[in-house]
Design a protein around this motif. Structure first.
Motif, mmCIF file in Angstrom:
data_model
loop_
_atom_site.group_PDB
_atom_site.id
_atom_site.type_symbol
_atom_site.label_atom_id
_atom_site.label_comp_id
_atom_site.label_asym_id
_atom_site.label_seq_id
_atom_site.Cartn_x
_atom_site.Cartn_y
_atom_site.Cartn_z
ATOM 1 N N HIS A 466 -40.465 33.743 -30.570
ATOM 2 C CA HIS A 466 -40.752 35.154 -30.851
ATOM 3 C C HIS A 466 -42.171 35.540 -30.412
ATOM 4 O O HIS A 466 -42.409 36.661 -29.968
ATOM 5 N N GLU A 467 -43.081 34.601 -30.504
ATOM 6 C CA GLU A 467 -44.466 34.875 -30.107
ATOM 7 C C GLU A 467 -44.529 35.269 -28.623
ATOM 8 O O GLU A 467 -45.267 36.172 -28.227
ATOM 9 N N ARG A 468 -43.732 34.588 -27.829
ATOM 10 C CA ARG A 468 -43.703 34.904 -26.400
ATOM 11 C C ARG A 468 -43.131 36.308 -26.169
ATOM 12 O O ARG A 468 -43.569 37.034 -25.277
ATOM 13 N N PHE A 469 -42.161 36.657 -26.969
ATOM 14 C CA PHE A 469 -41.571 38.002 -26.894
ATOM 15 C C PHE A 469 -42.673 39.039 -27.127
ATOM 16 O O PHE A 469 -42.832 39.993 -26.367
ATOM 17 N N LYS A 470 -43.453 38.788 -28.156
ATOM 18 C CA LYS A 470 -44.544 39.700 -28.489
ATOM 19 C C LYS A 470 -45.566 39.765 -27.356
ATOM 20 O O LYS A 470 -45.936 40.849 -26.894
ATOM 21 N N GLN A 471 -46.006 38.605 -26.904
ATOM 22 C CA GLN A 471 -47.044 38.565 -25.869
ATOM 23 C C GLN A 471 -46.579 39.225 -24.572
ATOM 24 O O GLN A 471 -47.333 39.928 -23.913
ATOM 25 N N ASN A 472 -45.314 38.990 -24.228
ATOM 26 C CA ASN A 472 -44.789 39.488 -22.971
ATOM 27 C C ASN A 472 -44.623 40.988 -22.905
ATOM 28 O O ASN A 472 -44.826 41.587 -21.864
ATOM 29 N N TYR A 473 -44.170 41.567 -23.991
ATOM 30 C CA TYR A 473 -43.747 42.967 -23.930
ATOM 31 C C TYR A 473 -44.549 43.917 -24.811
ATOM 32 O O TYR A 473 -44.520 45.121 -24.602
ATOM 33 N N PHE A 474 -45.217 43.376 -25.828
ATOM 34 C CA PHE A 474 -45.827 44.287 -26.801
ATOM 35 C C PHE A 474 -47.333 44.113 -26.934
ATOM 36 O O PHE A 474 -47.950 44.783 -27.738
ATOM 37 N N ALA A 475 -47.914 43.198 -26.161
ATOM 38 C CA ALA A 475 -49.338 42.918 -26.335
ATOM 39 C C ALA A 475 -50.213 43.728 -25.383
ATOM 40 O O ALA A 475 -51.300 44.174 -25.759
ATOM 41 N N ALA A 476 -49.752 43.969 -24.154
ATOM 42 C CA ALA A 476 -50.594 44.632 -23.154
ATOM 43 C C ALA A 476 -51.005 46.028 -23.622
ATOM 44 O O ALA A 476 -52.164 46.426 -23.443
ATOM 45 N N PHE A 477 -50.080 46.754 -24.206
ATOM 46 C CA PHE A 477 -50.358 48.115 -24.683
ATOM 47 C C PHE A 477 -49.857 48.231 -26.122
ATOM 48 O O PHE A 477 -48.697 48.577 -26.355
ATOM 49 N N PRO A 478 -50.719 47.909 -27.076
ATOM 50 C CA PRO A 478 -50.282 47.805 -28.476
ATOM 51 C C PRO A 478 -49.523 49.051 -28.952
ATOM 52 O O PRO A 478 -49.915 50.174 -28.657
ATOM 53 N N GLY A 479 -48.421 48.791 -29.638
ATOM 54 C CA GLY A 479 -47.604 49.882 -30.154
ATOM 55 C C GLY A 479 -46.548 50.362 -29.178
ATOM 56 O O GLY A 479 -45.735 51.218 -29.506
ATOM 57 N N LYS A 480 -46.582 49.802 -27.942
ATOM 58 C CA LYS A 480 -45.601 50.206 -26.937
ATOM 59 C C LYS A 480 -44.891 48.983 -26.346
ATOM 60 O O LYS A 480 -45.457 47.898 -26.303
ATOM 61 N N TYR A 481 -43.670 49.203 -25.868
ATOM 62 C CA TYR A 481 -42.968 48.184 -25.096
ATOM 63 C C TYR A 481 -43.377 48.368 -23.636
ATOM 64 O O TYR A 481 -43.210 49.464 -23.080
ATOM 65 N N PHE A 482 -43.923 47.330 -23.012
ATOM 66 C CA PHE A 482 -44.336 47.415 -21.610
ATOM 67 C C PHE A 482 -43.262 46.796 -20.729
ATOM 68 O O PHE A 482 -42.840 45.665 -20.925
ATOM 69 N N THR A 483 -42.829 47.576 -19.724
ATOM 70 C CA THR A 483 -41.691 47.177 -18.893
ATOM 71 C C THR A 483 -42.049 46.200 -17.785
ATOM 72 O O THR A 483 -41.174 45.539 -17.240
ATOM 73 N N GLY A 484 -43.330 46.168 -17.386
ATOM 74 C CA GLY A 484 -43.708 45.377 -16.209
ATOM 75 C C GLY A 484 -43.543 46.149 -14.918
ATOM 76 O O GLY A 484 -43.881 45.651 -13.849
ATOM 77 N N ASP A 485 -43.035 47.375 -15.005
ATOM 78 C CA ASP A 485 -42.864 48.206 -13.812
ATOM 79 C C ASP A 485 -43.934 49.292 -13.734
ATOM 80 O O ASP A 485 -44.434 49.761 -14.751
ATOM 81 N N GLY A 486 -44.230 49.675 -12.500
ATOM 82 C CA GLY A 486 -45.042 50.853 -12.271
ATOM 83 C C GLY A 486 -44.112 52.033 -12.043
ATOM 84 O O GLY A 486 -42.998 51.862 -11.547
ATOM 85 N N ALA A 487 -44.574 53.234 -12.418
ATOM 86 C CA ALA A 487 -43.726 54.408 -12.208
ATOM 87 C C ALA A 487 -44.584 55.636 -11.995
ATOM 88 O O ALA A 487 -45.747 55.690 -12.388
#
Ligand code: 7RM
Length: 635
Positions: A466-487
């Protein structure tokens, strides 16, 4: 039936509702399904932890929503039309009633082998109906399926089986793909040698080739099914019980086993399927994705079957026996909605119009694309020559992690624009943030694509980490899910996906981590290190460019080493991950702190020879010139 929006004003109205009162919106939709026990609360979420729960305390079984719910009206309707690899072999039509009976029988088979709720079942099979039967039987008894795409090598298969701790593997003797036969059981055998967790392997006979059956471990599908009975009451599942694990590549480390749960995934895949494709009764829907990827899970199996649709499943490849195969299938089965990847469109486009000209294609109503950005040329070709100028194209953006389609037109309702995924689906709140995490408001902005609010289909965790889940998607921009895509959000508020901003590449619609490929290359005894980047490729979308530093040259010189690198990648991952270009270099451009400057390597791979931006942190600037010279020779 899951409700369908049919006008633009309807979309605007429903979208507004879905973001101003998300829980009211989604619970209304959830109420159109069959629950053993209704949920007590619609949503609980926290993107910091992260923790996401939908339809809390609801009890259901997703297969009851596919079968029992449809038995009264649809028993005799085709659930699956299966088109074999070889067009000369008979196709199969499987009704809802027949599929139901098979799923119940296989449920009993799994139970008889001691599979219990929560156990993991690995599936490594070709595109045959028994693959769908297996996954739905798992769902019916509450076992968690983990499907591994049959193009993966034994090494990759073994890693995934072990990570999930699967106690059963369901596989086949072999599989057909175009003119090739794939030795699926042999690959499974190699994988199982290293996986102590697998107790039994169930083997479907597809090609009839000679295989080894290990006594005490391997069992034939047909033997087990011959005596299995077809009454079975579905296991009662909680909304948040895992439905499946699906591995996907990230920018670092091993592939991640994303976990999707039952209630939310059901509601989300069904609702998106019906609305994005505007599926109507009697339509034949054809998704060309392999079930080994998320598109196959959500939009070949679960979404369509939950909507009582007829889903067409194709065993083969678009270019065999010739490049007209997709269009022959469309005409033969009168397909109304067709969903594929831009890479397939580009490869067929490159083969010329002669493969399209004699086809009618008049049953088509909707065309879809997914998996990577679609370039304007391919969009127009698809629109003009396949859709004959009358079918809307839905360019659907989403991810393994999102479970279902996120940014997309609704077919025929939201006006399209080539290369734009257009507008968010109901309940989806995309935001664009700059590298510092500041949200860019208004239109005409470009940056990192994040999501601000949960939707029912979002993955809940990474299996066992679960920690990896957090680091991967929720750590870069706290409070948001980060997709890894630019748009980019353009002047009309339309979204255009610009591609990954991390070290994930998209090769022929297959998602790969550059680190995974590097790890495979680095296993080669003569390689000291490597760096892999993507570069624009006319057919594949992105090609794979590997810079390799060797310890020494063996006999065979550079060519010899390149060939053995290709073999290493095939063995470690699968042949779809083979580099298109390998450049042997004497060193990699690194910063003083030892970080590889991938930005420079990406530019060189794109053919750039000057203007590399700030290179003052480079340890050895001379290496860049050497690499540029070498790259020119490779062109
Ligand atoms: C469904 C799927 C996810 C990545 C995603 C994007 C890229 C997917 C589009 C797209 C541009 C699209 N799941 N991607 N769809 N890029 N336009 N319509 O592909 O997990 O395998 O890949 O694919 O980069 O992050 S996936």
């Amino acid at each position: 039936m899951v409700p369908k929006i049919s006008t633009l004003s309807g979309y605007i109205f429903e979208y507004q509702k879905s973001v101003t009162n998300p829980t009211g919106f989604w619970s209304n939709l959830a109420d159109t399904f069959y629950w053993r026990k209704k949920y007590t609360q619609t949503l609980e979420w926290n993107f910091e932890k992260p923790e996401i729960k939908w339809f809390i305390n609801g009890k259901l079984n997703i297969t009851e929503n596919i079968f029992e719910r449809h038995m009264f009206h649809r028993a005799e309707q085709a659930a699956i039309i299966w088109e074999p690899n070889n067009p000369e072999e008979a196709y199969r039509t499987i009704t809802y009633k027949e599929l139901f009976a098979e799923v119940k029988r296989f449920s009993n088979v799994l139970l008889s082998l001691g599979v219990k709720k929560g156990d993991r079942v690995a599936i490594y099979m070709p595109m045959v109906p028994e693959l769908v039967i297996t996954m739905l039987a798992c769902a019916r008894i509450g076992a968690i399926h983990s499907i591994i795409f049959a193009g993966f090598s034994s090494q990759s298969l073994g890693e995934r089986i072990m990570d999930a701790g699967a106690k059963i593997l369901v596989t086949s003797d072999g599989g057909y793909r175009g003119a090739k036969t794939i030795p699926i059981k042999q690959i499974s055998d190699e994988a199982m040698e290293s996986c102590k967790c697998v107790e039994k392997a169930i083997v479907l006979k597809r090609t009839g080739e000679n295989i080894n059956m290990k006594p005490g471990r391997d069992l034939w599908w047909h033997d087990l099914m011959a005596t299995a009975n077809d009454t079975h009451k579905a296991e009662e599942m909680d909304s948040e019980d895992p439905l499946f694990i699906l591995y996907t590549s990230g920018s670092t480390g091993k592939p991640k086993g994303l976990v999707h749960t039952t209630g939310g995934y059901m509601v989300y895949t069904a609702y998106t399927f019906r609305n994005v494709f505007q599926y109507g009764d009697g339509d034949i829907y054809f998704c060309s994705a392999d079930i080994g990827w998320i598109t196959g899970h959500s939009y070949l199996v679960y979404g369509p079957l939950l909507c009582g649709a007829t889903t067409l499943m194709f065993e083969g490849i678009p270019t065999w026996p010739d490049a007209g195969r997709f269009w022959d299938i469309v005409d033969k089965h009168q397909v109304a909605q067709f969903y594929t990847a831009p890479t397939a469109i580009r490869s067929l486009m490159a083969m010329g119009l002669e493969w399209v000209k004699q086809k009618k294609l008049d049953s088509l109503k909707v065309l879809g694309t997914v998996g990577e950005p679609i370039n304007e040329d391919a969009w127009h070709w698809y629109h003009d020559h396949i859709g004959k100028d009358r079918c809307p194209i839905v360019d659907t953006w989403w991810q393994t992690e999102t479970g279902g389609i996120m940014i997309t037109p609704l077919a025929g309702i939201i006006p399209t624009k080539p290369s734009y995924a257009t507008l968010p689906f109901m309940g989806i709140q995309p935001v664009i943030v700059n590298p510092e995490g500041k949200e860019l408001m208004g239109n005409s902005v470009e940056g990192n694509l994040c999501l601000d609010f949960p939707w029912p289909g979002i993955a809940r965790t990474i299996w066992g980490d679960h920690e990896r889940f957090k680091q991967n998607y929720f750590a870069a921009f706290p409070g948001k899910y980060f997709t890894g895509d630019g748009a980019k959000r353009d002047e009309d508020g339309y979204y255009r996906i610009l591609g990954r901003v991390d070290d994930v590449i998209n090769v022929s619609g297959h998602r790969l981590g550059t680190a995974e490929i590097e790890n495979a290359i680095d296993e080669h005894p003569l390689v000291s290190e490597s760096a892999v980047v993507g570069y624009p490729h006319p057919i594949k979308g992105q090609g794979i460019y590997a810079y390799v530093v060797c310890k020494q040259f063996s006999t065979g010189g550079e060519e010899g080493i390149k060939n053995s690198i290709l073999m290493a990648v095939t063995n470690f991952i699968g042949s779809f991950a083979k580099p298109d270009k390998i450049q042997i270099v004497s060193g990699l451009p690194k910063t003083r702190s030892g970080k590889i400057m991938r930005r420079i390597l990406r530019k060189i791979a794109e053919g750039q020879t000057t203007d590399f931006g700030d290179t003052t942190t480079l340890l050895d600037p001379e290496i860049v010139n050497e690499i540029i010279k070498g790259a020119e020779k490779l062109k």
